[in-house]
Design an enzyme around this catalytic site. Sequence first.
Site, PDB file in Angstrom:
ATOM      1  N   ASP A 104       0.865  -1.166   0.000  1.00 29.59           N
ATOM      2  CA  ASP A 104       0.000   0.000   0.000  1.00 29.59           C
ATOM      3  C   ASP A 104       0.919   1.239   0.000  1.00 29.59           C
ATOM      4  O   ASP A 104       2.114   1.125   0.261  1.00 29.59           O
ATOM      5  CB  ASP A 104      -0.873  -0.068   1.261  1.00 29.59           C
ATOM      6  N   PHE A 105       0.385   2.420  -0.284  1.00 31.47           N
ATOM      7  CA  PHE A 105       1.230   3.622  -0.311  1.00 31.47           C
ATOM      8  C   PHE A 105       1.131   4.440   0.988  1.00 31.47           C
ATOM      9  O   PHE A 105       2.044   4.425   1.808  1.00 31.47           O
ATOM     10  CB  PHE A 105       0.882   4.491  -1.538  1.00 31.47           C
ATOM     11  N   ASP A 106      -0.028   5.096   1.216  1.00 29.42           N
ATOM     12  CA  ASP A 106      -0.153   6.014   2.360  1.00 29.42           C
ATOM     13  C   ASP A 106      -0.184   5.254   3.687  1.00 29.42           C
ATOM     14  O   ASP A 106      -1.010   4.368   3.877  1.00 29.42           O
ATOM     15  CB  ASP A 106      -1.435   6.844   2.225  1.00 29.42           C
ATOM     16  N   ASP A 108      -1.618  -0.846   5.973  1.00 32.26           N
ATOM     17  CA  ASP A 108      -1.869  -0.266   7.299  1.00 32.26           C
ATOM     18  C   ASP A 108      -3.346  -0.023   7.584  1.00 32.26           C
ATOM     19  O   ASP A 108      -3.694   0.435   8.659  1.00 32.26           O
ATOM     20  CB  ASP A 108      -1.151   1.085   7.429  1.00 32.26           C
TER      21      ASP A 108
HETATM   22 MG    MG Z   1      -2.659   3.069   3.709  1.00 31.28          MG
END
Ligand code: MG
Length: 259
Positions: free
Chosen positions: A27-29, A210
């Site tokens: 995932d990124f953020d 996350d």
């Molecule tokens: Mg995220």
Amino acid sequence: MTPNWTEQREALREWLLSHPRILIGCDFDGTLAPLMPHADEARLPRVTGEAMQRLIALPGVALAVISGRAIADLRQRVALDGAWYAGNHGLEMAAADGSTVVAPGAEDARAALRHALGRLAPLPREMPGVWIEDKGLTASVHYRQASEDCRAQLEACVREAVKGLEALKVRPAKCIWEILPAGEWDKGTALRWFMNRWGVPSNATAFMGDDVTDLNAFRELPDGWTILVGNDVDVKARMRLRHPGDTAMLLEWMAKVRA
Ligand SMILES: [Mg+2]
């Protein structure tokens, strides 16, 4: 949640050395990039990008970034040659060779999404701190900077905006209400598409995330590596990290071991 990176390190080393081909999904953020007060400020840390680039360059390693962001936005923030990308929670996907796919039904929901966004247009004026991100195939209603009062009323407003629009659904994420096509397509479906394209089974695949939407990707990996970053989701994961700083360290270590 206690980080367990040290206990799991040997098992991960063995995994990295035993599969001729592996897929690493991220995932990124909040996973690669630290969360910022405004989503537009998020950047990929230099060390993380360098570690990812080293992994991509290794034989038998594919790296996919799967995010809720629009794919164009994601590509521009990650900016790594040879990475695979999925944006809009997997609704739009691009393999490293440039071939792209849009999830079935996603295009058809565009008109309904335009309609819902029209209904929501006055909202940022009425609720300070709320802002709406139009991502083409989906939209995010962000409230990280909104007051408790606004937050309490927001869900009802978002649900009202999609009322009667059968092509759409609403889903919660971290300080976000997501509006997206009603079909069953998520980060897990995108991860499976990448696994098929790269030709690896789930036990040769890892995914780091996350947020609740990342659990859909974990679902695809009953015998793979599920790596949870941070404390926001209560779920069983094979490895647990504290924050994106740990992610950078882990990716660096993985590149070193696999090389
Ligand atoms: Mg995220």
